[in-house]
Every structure is written in C-alpha cells, then in structure tokens.
Design an enzyme around this catalytic site. Structure first.
Site, PDB file in Angstrom:
ATOM      1  N   ASN A 126       0.847  -1.191   0.000  1.00  0.00           N
ATOM      2  CA  ASN A 126       0.000   0.000   0.000  1.00  0.00           C
ATOM      3  C   ASN A 126       0.881   1.238   0.000  1.00  0.00           C
ATOM      4  O   ASN A 126       1.918   1.298   0.667  1.00  0.00           O
ATOM      5  CB  ASN A 126      -0.911   0.035   1.227  1.00  0.00           C
ATOM      6  CG  ASN A 126      -1.833   1.256   1.195  1.00  0.00           C
ATOM      7  OD1 ASN A 126      -2.757   1.317   0.388  1.00  0.00           O
ATOM      8  ND2 ASN A 126      -1.586   2.224   2.063  1.00  0.00           N
ATOM      9  N   TYR A 136       0.368   9.992   4.911  1.00  0.00           N
ATOM     10  CA  TYR A 136       0.031  10.254   6.302  1.00  0.00           C
ATOM     11  C   TYR A 136       1.099  11.176   6.871  1.00  0.00           C
ATOM     12  O   TYR A 136       2.289  10.908   6.748  1.00  0.00           O
ATOM     13  CB  TYR A 136      -0.011   8.944   7.107  1.00  0.00           C
ATOM     14  CG  TYR A 136      -0.631   7.798   6.355  1.00  0.00           C
ATOM     15  CD1 TYR A 136      -1.997   7.760   6.115  1.00  0.00           C
ATOM     16  CD2 TYR A 136       0.155   6.761   5.833  1.00  0.00           C
ATOM     17  CE1 TYR A 136      -2.571   6.711   5.401  1.00  0.00           C
ATOM     18  CE2 TYR A 136      -0.412   5.715   5.127  1.00  0.00           C
ATOM     19  CZ  TYR A 136      -1.772   5.700   4.904  1.00  0.00           C
ATOM     20  OH  TYR A 136      -2.333   4.675   4.187  1.00  0.00           O
ATOM     21  N   ARG A 137       0.664  12.240   7.502  1.00  0.00           N
ATOM     22  CA  ARG A 137       1.631  13.223   7.979  1.00  0.00           C
ATOM     23  C   ARG A 137       2.592  12.588   8.979  1.00  0.00           C
ATOM     24  O   ARG A 137       2.256  11.649   9.701  1.00  0.00           O
ATOM     25  CB  ARG A 137       0.905  14.407   8.602  1.00  0.00           C
ATOM     26  CG  ARG A 137       0.298  14.102   9.963  1.00  0.00           C
ATOM     27  CD  ARG A 137      -0.502  15.277  10.478  1.00  0.00           C
ATOM     28  NE  ARG A 137      -0.888  15.100  11.858  1.00  0.00           N
ATOM     29  CZ  ARG A 137      -2.100  15.357  12.342  1.00  0.00           C
ATOM     30  NH1 ARG A 137      -3.052  15.782  11.535  1.00  0.00           N
ATOM     31  NH2 ARG A 137      -2.357  15.197  13.622  1.00  0.00           N
ATOM     32  N   TRP A 171      -1.310   7.450  10.766  1.00  0.00           N
ATOM     33  CA  TRP A 171      -2.290   6.788   9.896  1.00  0.00           C
ATOM     34  C   TRP A 171      -3.589   6.652  10.666  1.00  0.00           C
ATOM     35  O   TRP A 171      -3.668   6.110  11.757  1.00  0.00           O
ATOM     36  CB  TRP A 171      -1.783   5.455   9.344  1.00  0.00           C
ATOM     37  CG  TRP A 171      -1.100   4.522  10.295  1.00  0.00           C
ATOM     38  CD1 TRP A 171      -1.542   4.099  11.511  1.00  0.00           C
ATOM     39  CD2 TRP A 171       0.154   3.857  10.068  1.00  0.00           C
ATOM     40  NE1 TRP A 171      -0.660   3.215  12.061  1.00  0.00           N
ATOM     41  CE2 TRP A 171       0.390   3.045  11.190  1.00  0.00           C
ATOM     42  CE3 TRP A 171       1.067   3.857   9.014  1.00  0.00           C
ATOM     43  CZ2 TRP A 171       1.535   2.244  11.306  1.00  0.00           C
ATOM     44  CZ3 TRP A 171       2.189   3.069   9.139  1.00  0.00           C
ATOM     45  CH2 TRP A 171       2.420   2.273  10.259  1.00  0.00           C
ATOM     46  N   GLU A 194      -0.990   0.910  -5.666  1.00  0.00           N
ATOM     47  CA  GLU A 194      -0.899   2.251  -6.257  1.00  0.00           C
ATOM     48  C   GLU A 194       0.207   2.348  -7.294  1.00  0.00           C
ATOM     49  O   GLU A 194       0.159   3.213  -8.179  1.00  0.00           O
ATOM     50  CB  GLU A 194      -0.675   3.293  -5.159  1.00  0.00           C
ATOM     51  CG  GLU A 194      -1.887   3.616  -4.301  1.00  0.00           C
ATOM     52  CD  GLU A 194      -2.157   2.591  -3.216  1.00  0.00           C
ATOM     53  OE1 GLU A 194      -3.205   2.677  -2.543  1.00  0.00           O
ATOM     54  OE2 GLU A 194      -1.317   1.673  -3.038  1.00  0.00           O
ATOM     55  N   ASP A 202      -4.611  21.692  10.204  1.00  0.00           N
ATOM     56  CA  ASP A 202      -5.021  20.647   9.257  1.00  0.00           C
ATOM     57  C   ASP A 202      -5.869  21.170   8.101  1.00  0.00           C
ATOM     58  O   ASP A 202      -6.223  22.354   8.043  1.00  0.00           O
ATOM     59  CB  ASP A 202      -5.798  19.558  10.012  1.00  0.00           C
ATOM     60  CG  ASP A 202      -5.315  18.166   9.645  1.00  0.00           C
ATOM     61  OD1 ASP A 202      -5.122  17.906   8.440  1.00  0.00           O
ATOM     62  OD2 ASP A 202      -5.108  17.357  10.560  1.00  0.00           O
TER      63      ASP A 202
END
Length: 511
Positions: free
Chosen positions: A199, A203-204, A217, A263, A313
């Site tokens: 995957n 994610y920051r 995540w 991906e 955010d």
C-alpha cells in the site's frame, strides 16, 4: 509522460511559467508557510514556489524546498504528463468500456489498449538515484556520504559537514500551534503481513527527534489496518517513506484506490512507463528508484503509542493531539541533488483542493460503472477536500437522488462526506452559484432532506463522537410523481433558440 526526477518536473514548470524561485533566506519555521499560503490564495492557485535558501533553526539547508507544485489545474495536469485531467478521464473511460472483440478491427483496437497496460506492472532494479547517498543509523560500517549543498535547481553535489539526520532536512513547522515539524508530502509504503499486498498512502509525519517520528495513519486507512495485524502478532512492522521522484507518485499516494490494489500499478499506467523499484537498505520493502529522499524504518508493536500533534489541518482548524504509533528511522538515502517537496494545509483554498479534484475527475468513469446515471461530481474547495459533494445525475425515476446518496456514501473515502447535494444533469456542478440556485429553488427542506449516520474523518472536530457522525443529503433535482410533491413542476425559464441565434448574429462576440 514520465518524469525521471522531481527536478525534471520543476524544470518543466519553470519553462511553462508556472514556477517562481525565491533566492533569499526564508525560515522553514512558519515563514515558508506564510509565503506559500498567500500564493495558494491567489486566483487559480498562484505559482509553484522553489525556496533556494531555506533555513532550519537559522542555519542554511543544503536542500531547496518546493511547494505548491500541484496547486493549480494546469500544474496538476502537468504532474501527470497531460494537457488536462479530462484527457486521462476519457482514456480511462475507453478502457472501462472495453468488450471482447467481434472482428479483426476490434481485436487490433483492444490490442492497442492492452499494450498501454503493459507499463502498469512495476519492475525491480538493483539501484537508482535514490541510493546516491546512503546513511544507515543501525549499521556504523555502512557507506555514508554527507549532505550536499544545493544552491540552485541544477546544482551538483559537494561535501557538507553536518551529520545526516531528520533534523538536517528542511522539514516545515507550518503553523504557530503545531506540535513540531511535520513532513507533509510523505509517500508511506507498508505491506499487508497476510497477503503481501503493498500500500502507498500519505500520512503526515511529525518529527520528534533526529531518528523518531509520529506515524499518523488514521483509523480507517489501509496502513492502519496493516498496523493492527502487526500489533496482533507482535512483529516489528517495516515502513518506508519516500519523497519526490516522479510527481505521479504523490498523486497516487492520495488517490482513493480500493484496499489491496497497488498504487504503483496506477502510477505505471498514468506515466506510460513501468515504475522502477529498488529494495530498501534496512528492510525488505521497495521504493521508486528515482525518489529524492527515502526514510527507512519500523514501528514496534510492543512500544507504547505516543502523543502526536496538534497540527494545522486541512479542516482549517488544528487537529488536536492524540496517540499514534512511533516510527523509528534506520536509514536515510537520497539523491545528491535532491529537492525537498512540501505542502501546507489550512483554511481553503489550498493546494490539496487540486489533488482532490484530479482524483474525482480521473475516477469518474469507474464510478459511472456503478452509477450509469451519474453525470459529474465536484468537491468545492470550501468543503476542505471531502466534507461537501455536488452530484449531477440524469434522473429517470422517483427517489433516484437518494439511491445515489446511499451509493456514494458506501464508496471508499466518500464515507467521510458530510453533505451531498444532488442536482439535475443540466447543472454545472463546478459552478457553486448554479448549485446553490437549484438548492434554494428546487427543495422543500423537510421533504427533500435525508439524515443518516456513518463513519467520519477522525480529524473532524465538529462531530459529537470520535470518527462517527451524521450525514445530510439534499435532493435538489426536479421532482417526479411519487416524490411527495403534490403540485405541478414548472419549467425553467429559457429563451427560444431562434431568438438567441438571431441576437448572436446581430451582436457577434457579445455575451
């Protein structure tokens, strides 16, 4: 078109007038954010920015920072090597409609489609530019090279005395109340321990120190599911983070693909060239050979979670601190001429609007396979990525709008959508004024509203409960018999075509 490097993408942006260089020292603490935010708020998203002299704690960084590189429809299309996203949408639509051939000509046409897909599968290579400089933290004897300076976009590397840790990278502190510095465009590679499926997500990453970070995540993300399996078995979880390389990787990391679909296949299909992958130095995951930076490491399931955040955010508000896994860095590798890609999120419009819009356009043909009445979708910038969805449909039977609402709420990340407004096929959903006109003109609030419940974005501070909330769907289409409207439905005001054509001839070029 495939890019061999992130610099190659930046060079194209510069040649097309889409890049602005900033050649004075600018701090990675807040100052880059302020400049980038002003640029993103300009009509059409402004320009991509290249900060050639970023500073970290007052010291010059050897790596330039690129930001807002995806922040317009034009740059988004350039990142995928096309003139417009609609080109890819049409191409994918043809692929989705492919049927078994009934004759020689159809067979040849189908063969051409198959040849396009031959690039989708990634291939493994022994090494690549991302290995030009290697530093292994857990192996003192490993080959290492110092950070190089990068005074301009085409500069070559030279020596630099600083030790290579995360603290040396030009990682931004974006907003005043942020809990620290955050990597904001990380492509995070994880693997399902049961199936081996790869995957790629985004994610920051909050930097705690030179060798540890948070791993944000969220509950419903694929990497979080992978992580839960490692926590159940107690095995150390390998993780790899890469930045840069072909910009298509960044797009694919944000794309709403189904769980289990690689991906890297999408990346290969979009770039018309197989993605070349190299194995990491300290774990057995694979990353693109042309990446700018690779940060290798692991998550230890036996270790307590650690507070991560706050973070300014995409909701336009700070997401509050919460407990997340800790990522331990075991190696950093990079190009000698690496560029550090970054973004910021906050009060819209921001760069992420264009990434989200591209995903909607690209996956529209796939959605139409499930919903043939679907005409178009739009995620307005004010909806901060997925809170608000406009949908147009070809309506042919009663309650069809509600069928669409329920269906879309069950499609991947659309489960996070708080508001869905459904309009008729003649409405341009990309024109918010048109949608609001139909919303006000075609609805009775009690009759045409649907409240339901479902999962919500864990970053949504407005929900009563964590990761769970309510949804509102509004049917703003014309009403058919059987939909509760007991009166006749009038036609929309429209001038006769003959009159319009006559006036066009009398006053050519006038609106």
């Amino acid at each position: 078109m495939a890019f061999d490097s992130f610099r190659g993408f930046l060079n194209q942006l510069e040649q097309s007038g889409e890049l602005r260089r900033i050649n004075v020292p600018v701090a990675t603490e807040l100052e880059i954010t302020e400049i980038a935010d002003r640029e993103m708020k300009k009509p059409g998203g402004g320009k991509a920015l290249l900060f050639e002299q970023p500073t970290v704690n007052g010291q010059p960084s050897p790596f330039p920072v690129a930001i807002n590189t995806f922040g317009s429809h034009r740059r988004m299309a350039q990142s995928l090597g096309v003139g417009s996203i609609d080109e890819l949408t049409a191409e994918l639509g043809v692929l989705m409609k492919a049927k078994p051939p009934t004759g020689f000509r159809e067979a040849i046409k189908l063969l051409g489609t198959a040849l396009e897909l031959r690039h989708a599968k990634p291939k493994t290579v022994k090494s690549g530019p991302c290995k030009e400089v290697i530093h292994k933290f857990d192996a003192p004897s490993a080959r290492t090279e110092p950070w190089p300076p990068a005074p301009d976009l085409n500069a070559s590397a030279s020596s630099h005395p600083s030790p290579p840790t995360l603290l040396d990278l030009p990682i931004l502190k974006c907003w005043p109340l942020d809990g620290g510095r955050f990597v904001t465009l990380p492509c995070v590679v994880t693997r399902d321990p049961d199936t081996g499926d790869r995957n790629l997500g985004m994610y920051r990453i909050q930097v705690y120190d030179g060798r540890t970070t948070g791993m944000h995540w969220q509950l419903q993300k694929v990497a979080a599911r992978h992580g839960r399996r490692y926590y159940e078995t107690g095995q150390r979880m390998p993780v790899a983070i890469f930045l840069g390389g072909d910009p298509v990787f960044t797009f694919c990391a944000t794309a709403p693909l189904p769980d289990g679909l690689d991906e890297m296949l999408l990346a290969g299909y979009l770039r018309k060239r197989s993605v070349e992958l190299v194995r990491c130095e300290t774990n057995d995951l694979a990353v693109p050979a042309d990446a700018d930076f690779v940060i290798e490491g692991y998550v230890d399931p036996t270790e307590p979670l650690r507070m991560e955040g706050p973070f300014g955010d995409h909701t336009g508000y700070y997401s509050l601190a919460d407990l997340y896994p800790v990522f331990h860095v075991t190696a950093v590798t990079h190009r000698k001429d690496a560029v550090y890609p970054a973004t910021i999120v906050g009060v819209p419009p921001m760069e992420d609007f264009y990434l989200g819009s591209a995903s909607v356009r690209l996956f529209l043909p796939i959605l139409r396979m499930n919903f043939p009445e679907l005409v178009d979708l739009a995620l307005p910038a004010e909806g901060v990525f997925h809170n608000l969805l406009f949908v147009s449909i070809k309506k042919t039977y009663p309650m069809q709008a509600y069928k669409i609402m329920h269906g879309l709420w069950g499609m991947g990340q659309m489960m996070f959508t708080k508001y869905i407004i459904v309009v008729d096929a003649d409405v341009n959903v990309h024109n918010t004024s048109e949608v609001l006109f139909r919303l006000c003109a075609n609805t009775d609030p009690q009759r045409d509203s649907l409240f339901t419940k479902g999962p919500s974005d864990v970053l949504d501070h407005a929900t009563s409960d964590y990761a769970a909330g309510s949804k509102l769907g509004i049917d703003a289409t014309h009403k058919l018999p059987g939909e509760g409207c007991q009166r006749g439905w009038p036609p929309l005001i429209k001038m006769d075509d003959q009159v319009r054509q006559k006036i066009d001839r009398l006053f050519p070029g006038q609106p």
